[in-house]
Scaffold this motif. Structure first.
Motif, short mmCIF file in Angstrom:
data_model
loop_
_atom_site.label_atom_id
_atom_site.label_comp_id
_atom_site.label_asym_id
_atom_site.label_seq_id
_atom_site.Cartn_x
_atom_site.Cartn_y
_atom_site.Cartn_z
N TYR A 250 7.91 -40.58 11.57
CA TYR A 250 8.00 -39.83 10.16
C TYR A 250 8.76 -38.41 10.18
CZ TYR A 250 6.33 -44.28 9.10
OH TYR A 250 5.54 -45.71 9.29
N VAL B 27 12.73 -36.98 21.65
CA VAL B 27 13.19 -37.64 21.34
C VAL B 27 13.95 -37.41 19.52
CG1 VAL B 27 13.15 -39.98 19.33
CG2 VAL B 27 11.46 -39.51 22.50
N ALA B 28 12.57 -37.02 19.29
CA ALA B 28 13.01 -36.28 17.93
C ALA B 28 14.30 -35.45 17.60
CB ALA B 28 12.01 -35.63 16.90
N GLU C 258 5.75 -45.06 15.17
CA GLU C 258 6.95 -44.39 14.09
C GLU C 258 6.98 -43.65 13.89
OE1 GLU C 258 5.12 -46.88 11.49
OE2 GLU C 258 5.53 -48.30 12.45
N LEU D 141 6.77 -36.19 24.34
CA LEU D 141 8.48 -37.42 24.56
C LEU D 141 8.46 -37.57 23.07
CD1 LEU D 141 6.77 -39.63 27.07
CD2 LEU D 141 8.90 -38.31 27.93
N GLN D 142 7.22 -37.83 22.61
CA GLN D 142 7.78 -37.91 20.92
C GLN D 142 8.92 -36.82 20.51
OE1 GLN D 142 3.87 -40.30 18.82
NE2 GLN D 142 5.07 -38.63 18.50
N TYR E 34 17.82 -36.32 17.77
CA TYR E 34 18.80 -37.18 17.10
C TYR E 34 18.25 -35.68 15.68
CZ TYR E 34 18.06 -41.33 19.42
OH TYR E 34 18.24 -42.90 19.87
N GLY E 35 18.16 -34.26 16.47
CA GLY E 35 18.06 -33.28 14.98
C GLY E 35 16.61 -33.45 14.03
N PHE E 36 16.13 -34.54 14.57
CA PHE E 36 14.55 -34.89 13.52
C PHE E 36 13.78 -34.35 13.27
CE2 PHE E 36 11.95 -38.06 12.27
CZ PHE E 36 12.55 -38.35 10.61
N LYS E 37 13.35 -33.30 12.07
CA LYS E 37 11.43 -32.44 12.11
C LYS E 37 10.54 -33.27 12.03
CE LYS E 37 10.35 -28.84 10.54
NZ LYS E 37 8.70 -29.24 10.44
N ILE E 38 9.73 -34.41 12.99
CA ILE E 38 8.90 -34.94 12.75
C ILE E 38 7.52 -34.30 12.21
CG2 ILE E 38 6.72 -36.44 14.10
CD1 ILE E 38 8.69 -35.82 16.04
N ASN E 39 6.70 -35.09 10.44
CA ASN E 39 6.03 -34.26 9.78
C ASN E 39 4.29 -34.77 10.28
OD1 ASN E 39 7.34 -32.88 8.87
ND2 ASN E 39 8.25 -34.75 6.56
N ARG E 40 4.58 -36.48 10.70
CA ARG E 40 3.11 -37.09 10.85
C ARG E 40 4.10 -38.09 12.27
NH1 ARG E 40 3.81 -41.00 7.22
NH2 ARG E 40 4.95 -40.48 5.60
N HIS E 41 3.19 -39.04 12.61
CA HIS E 41 3.57 -40.09 13.60
C HIS E 41 2.18 -41.09 13.34
CE1 HIS E 41 1.41 -38.50 16.37
NE2 HIS E 41 1.18 -40.00 17.21
#
Lengths: 146, 146
Positions: B134, A118-119, B132, A114-115, A122-129
């Motif tokens: 990142y 979500v990312a 969060e 799901l994370q 938004y065109g967001f690239k997750i590196n860590r969370h």
DNA sequence: CTCAATGCAAACTATTTGCATTCGA
DNA sequence: TCGAATGCAAATAGTTTGCATTGAG
């Protein structure tokens, strides 16, 4: 643990570092525990058997472990940075008991998926969370209801 | 914003606090923004128009806002505690761009549900959580690929 | 007039760094 | 021998607090 030591040694070699008895002891103590140590805590623990070791040495070792990929830095919002051994297995997150301080590790692949969704939205690239659930563990609830 | 002011005033009254022009200004500036301010940032912003205000006053006001339930403390791991207005609406979490520092808020009820399931599995009672992600936002990705 | 609020400086806390000395390769 | 590692002390950085003074009710 054996594997983590190998990974670390490889990393140390790559960086041109020398091996010392202090760092070996810190590594052994760190890996030989399931705890989530702050620098302070690990320092005090090691100090018991090895009073000559310095706080900065422990701190630098932990930072180095993180750099070499065998440790993860955690921050549970209590003002202390904590470190946990990052074993080869899958990523996990934490339940943090704000009453007794105990930590429960959990994994939930569906949350990870799901994370990502979500990312992606938004065109967001997750590196860590970071994902931490704070509350009261079963044990503390039981004690409180006595 | 009007509603948050009312909530704060009620809380202040309950605590027997006095109203001052400084705190009114801090509150207005804080609520009138979508930003996620650190004490430092809000202090500098307010200082521009009101050079007499002190850092500690801003800091104490933000802490007070959090106590009164109109602000949430955030920690994105950059060494600064941040505050965001907690509006009446639903809880949200954050995407944090580690390149430009921008923050995207997101809500995902399914994640919240899964969290509850995880906690239930361990008999854990959640009071609050941090979640969060990142990474790199779309904007920064676009810039990087130029 | 009373007591909370303010503004400044100082205290704290955790982390990081400088440096002389030690020690591994 | 050379340079990384150590241990100590000091420097940082963010947050919090003490206190004399100001100002709201």
């Amino acid at each position: 643990m054996r594997e983590e030591i190998a990974i670390f040694n490889e990393c140390a070699k790559r960086k041109g570092l020398k091996s010392t008895s202090q760092r070996a002891l810190i590594l052994k103590t760190f890996l030989g525990s399931t705890s989530h140590y702050s620098t302070e805590e690990l320092y005090l623990k090691i100090r018991k058997n090895n009073p000559k070791i310095g706080y900065a040495t422990v701190h630098r070792a932990l930072k180095l472990f993180a750099e070499c990929g065998i440790a993860t830095e955690l921050d549970f919002g209590d003002g202390q940075t904590r470190f946990e051994p990052l074993r080869g297995d899958q990523h996990h997150d934490h339940l943090v008991c704000t009453s007794c301080g105990s930590i429960i590790e959990f994994t939930e692949p569906k949350i990870e998926e799901l994370q990502e969704l979500v990312a992606a939205k938004y065109g967001f690239k997750i590196n860590r969370h970071r994902h931490e659930l704070y509350g009261i563990c079963a044990n503390c609830t039981a004690i409180a209801s006595n």
